[in-house]
Design a protein around this motif. Structure first.
Motif, short mmCIF file in Angstrom:
data_model
loop_
_atom_site.label_atom_id
_atom_site.label_comp_id
_atom_site.label_asym_id
_atom_site.label_seq_id
_atom_site.Cartn_x
_atom_site.Cartn_y
_atom_site.Cartn_z
N ALA A 212 0.68 -1.10 0.09
CA ALA A 212 0.46 0.01 -0.11
C ALA A 212 0.92 1.07 0.21
CB ALA A 212 -1.15 -0.28 1.55
N VAL A 213 1.36 1.45 0.93
CA VAL A 213 2.82 2.27 1.19
C VAL A 213 3.55 2.64 -0.48
CG1 VAL A 213 4.89 3.35 2.17
CG2 VAL A 213 2.71 2.21 3.98
N ALA A 214 4.03 1.58 -0.88
CA ALA A 214 4.97 2.25 -1.42
C ALA A 214 4.66 2.10 -3.12
CB ALA A 214 5.94 -0.03 -2.30
N ASN A 215 3.02 1.52 -3.41
CA ASN A 215 2.71 1.96 -5.29
C ASN A 215 2.04 2.91 -4.59
OD1 ASN A 215 3.64 0.52 -6.68
ND2 ASN A 215 3.18 -0.83 -4.37
N GLY A 216 1.43 3.60 -2.97
CA GLY A 216 0.56 4.16 -2.42
C GLY A 216 -0.97 4.57 -3.25
N LEU A 217 -1.20 2.83 -2.80
CA LEU A 217 -2.54 2.18 -3.22
C LEU A 217 -3.33 1.51 -2.26
CD1 LEU A 217 -2.02 0.33 -6.59
CD2 LEU A 217 -3.31 2.57 -6.62
N PRO A 218 -4.72 1.93 -2.35
CA PRO A 218 -5.58 1.07 -1.10
C PRO A 218 -5.31 -0.44 -1.77
CG PRO A 218 -7.08 2.13 -2.44
CD PRO A 218 -6.12 2.51 -3.18
N VAL A 219 -5.15 -1.14 -0.29
CA VAL A 219 -5.51 -2.95 -0.29
C VAL A 219 -6.19 -3.58 0.26
CG1 VAL A 219 -3.62 -4.73 0.27
CG2 VAL A 219 -2.74 -2.79 -0.62
N LEU A 220 -6.86 -4.38 -0.56
CA LEU A 220 -7.62 -5.42 0.38
C LEU A 220 -6.95 -6.69 0.42
CD1 LEU A 220 -9.82 -3.10 -0.86
CD2 LEU A 220 -10.97 -4.30 -1.43
N SER A 221 -7.41 -7.58 1.29
CA SER A 221 -6.66 -8.93 1.06
C SER A 221 -7.92 -9.52 2.09
CB SER A 221 -5.74 -9.02 1.66
OG SER A 221 -5.13 -9.99 2.40
N CYS A 222 -8.19 -10.64 1.77
CA CYS A 222 -9.11 -11.60 2.53
C CYS A 222 -8.74 -12.53 2.05
CB CYS A 222 -10.26 -11.61 1.20
SG CYS A 222 -11.79 -13.19 2.04
N ASN A 242 -8.08 -12.74 9.65
CA ASN A 242 -6.97 -11.07 9.81
C ASN A 242 -7.46 -10.85 8.02
OD1 ASN A 242 -5.04 -12.52 12.06
ND2 ASN A 242 -6.12 -9.92 12.74
N SER A 243 -8.36 -10.36 7.77
CA SER A 243 -8.69 -9.55 6.25
C SER A 243 -8.96 -8.81 6.56
CB SER A 243 -9.86 -11.00 5.86
OG SER A 243 -10.19 -11.97 5.46
N HIS A 244 -8.14 -7.76 6.15
CA HIS A 244 -8.31 -6.40 5.77
C HIS A 244 -8.26 -5.21 4.75
CE1 HIS A 244 -3.58 -8.28 5.82
NE2 HIS A 244 -4.12 -7.40 4.85
N VAL A 245 -8.36 -4.49 5.11
CA VAL A 245 -8.83 -2.99 3.93
C VAL A 245 -7.74 -1.95 4.50
CG1 VAL A 245 -10.07 -1.13 3.21
CG2 VAL A 245 -11.05 -3.47 3.78
N LEU A 246 -6.32 -1.33 3.67
CA LEU A 246 -5.99 -0.59 4.38
C LEU A 246 -5.98 0.53 2.77
CD1 LEU A 246 -2.58 -2.78 4.15
CD2 LEU A 246 -4.05 -2.48 6.19
N GLY A 247 -5.84 2.01 3.33
CA GLY A 247 -5.45 2.81 2.45
C GLY A 247 -4.38 3.17 2.15
N LEU A 253 -8.59 0.64 7.29
CA LEU A 253 -9.61 1.31 7.36
C LEU A 253 -10.22 -0.09 8.44
CD1 LEU A 253 -9.15 2.07 3.69
CD2 LEU A 253 -8.71 3.77 6.03
N ALA A 254 -9.79 -1.43 7.90
CA ALA A 254 -10.97 -2.31 8.41
C ALA A 254 -10.45 -3.44 8.45
CB ALA A 254 -12.23 -2.59 7.45
N GLU A 255 -10.35 -4.40 9.68
CA GLU A 255 -9.34 -5.67 9.55
C GLU A 255 -10.86 -6.53 10.79
OE1 GLU A 255 -5.48 -6.67 11.71
OE2 GLU A 255 -6.12 -5.28 12.12
N MET A 264 -16.52 -4.48 6.26
CA MET A 264 -16.93 -3.68 5.87
C MET A 264 -16.26 -2.47 5.48
SD MET A 264 -19.98 -5.18 3.96
CE MET A 264 -20.82 -2.85 3.22
N ALA A 265 -15.93 -1.60 5.17
CA ALA A 265 -15.48 -0.60 4.74
C ALA A 265 -15.34 0.44 2.84
CB ALA A 265 -13.83 -0.68 4.97
N GLU A 266 -14.83 1.61 3.95
CA GLU A 266 -15.20 2.66 3.06
C GLU A 266 -13.61 3.27 2.78
OE1 GLU A 266 -18.46 4.00 1.57
OE2 GLU A 266 -19.12 3.01 2.83
N VAL A 267 -13.73 3.29 1.43
CA VAL A 267 -12.41 3.60 0.57
C VAL A 267 -12.53 4.37 -0.34
CG1 VAL A 267 -10.27 2.32 -1.66
CG2 VAL A 267 -11.69 0.83 0.08
N ASP A 268 -11.95 5.78 0.07
CA ASP A 268 -11.30 7.08 -1.05
C ASP A 268 -10.61 6.70 -1.76
OD1 ASP A 268 -11.39 9.18 -1.36
OD2 ASP A 268 -10.45 10.09 0.35
#
Length: 299
Positions: A212-222, A242-247, A253-255, A264-268
């Motif tokens: 997420a950090v290196a690419n400046g992207l949100p990441v979803l892992s299920c 431990n699925s998660h949503v990252l900014g 954003l959610a774990e 559930m999460a809201e991704v900007d």
């Protein structure tokens, strides 16, 4: 980009493993229930876990397991496409693909909200470790690292073992992916001590945060959850969830925890632009100095 703020759902589940030949039907029925609930909660993008139609069969090597594979398009993609259409969601699934006799892939399929197939990705990195004998079953992917365009954005879909390779995430980012998604099946050896379990799970989370950090992207892992016994009589695998949503700065954003959950999460979807302006890693890449990345190792 259709959504400035994208509602997403990750379906973290315990596989139904006691239905014999009915595994796929039972698991897909459960998925239908979960996707319906996620849609009621407002989700527009839904991510499923890796090889969600049944147990993680790669704990052993058996030619009988190839009977689980199916063509794409095929029965599961037909059913999942109808599910996506019914609820108006973009649905990312993970299937055991039979491409030809003796040729099989671990394949993620993206279903558009109208039920059509937006694209697919064949897992590129294939592990071969105790309890994860995937090289016996899966041919490495040949579709490259190509994002899939959908009504909710350009999706950089990767699969499980791909998550350990920064090159995969980077190539998706360089091709214009707006979000990275990982259906995955990863867990502990129950015989490991708690410190080792913690190290492994932490490394997995850190890796995704790094992408997420290196690419400046949100990441979803299920990820999947629950204990699945080994057909070899070994200890099996405790899938840790431990699925998660990252900014795009690696922020949570959610774990999820270690039980079945609709996360559930809201991704900007506009935040990546802001982050990349202050951390312009793509601008500062020394592409003139990276030739050695094409080598296995620098002797």
């Amino acid at each position: 980009m259709k959504y400035k703020t994208l509602p997403v759902a990750l379906i973290q589940e315990r596989a139904i493993i006691d239905q014999g030949a009915g595994n796929a039907d039972a698991n897909l029925t459960l998925i239908e229930q979960r996707v319906a609930e996620a849609a009621r909660q407002g989700a527009k993008l839904v991510l499923l876990q890796e090889i969600h139609n049944g147990p993680y069969f790669c704990q052993h090597e058996s030619v009988d397991e190839f009977d689980l594979a199916e063509p794409i398009p095929g029965p599961s993609t037909d059913r999942l496409g109808k599910l996506a259409q019914q609820h108006g969601v973009v649905l990312v699934s993970s299937l055991f693909e039979r491409r030809a006799a003796g040729l099989y892939h671990n394949t993620a399929v993206v279903h558009e909200a109208d039920g059509s197939m937006a694209g697919k990705y064949r897992k590129m990195h294939i592990p071969d470790d105790p309890g994860f004998y995937e090289k016996f079953y899966f041919t490495p992917g040949d579709l490259g690292f190509e994002p899939i365009d959908t009504s909710v954005g350009r999706l950089g879909v990767l699969v499980c073992w791909d998550q350990w390779y920064p090159e995969a995430a980077r190539l998706m980012a360089l091709a214009g992916a707006e979000v990275l998604l990982y259906p995955t099946a990863i867990g502990f050896d129950p015989d490991d001590d708690q410190a080792e379990k913690n190290r492994q799970r932490d490394a997995w989370v850190i890796t995704h945060r790094g992408h997420a950090v290196a690419n400046g992207l949100p990441v979803l892992s299920c990820n999947r959850v629950g204990h699945e016994p080994s057909p070899l009589g070994a200890s099996g695998v405790d899938f840790w969830g431990n699925s998660h949503v990252l900014g795009p700065q690696g922020e949570f954003l959610a774990e999820a925890g270690s039980e079945p959950e609709i996360l559930m999460a809201e991704v900007d979807m506009q935040r990546s632009e802001d982050v990349r302006r202050i951390w312009p890693f793509l601008r500062d890449r020394r592409i003139d100095a990276y030739d050695d990345l094409l080598k296995r190792y620098r002797d």
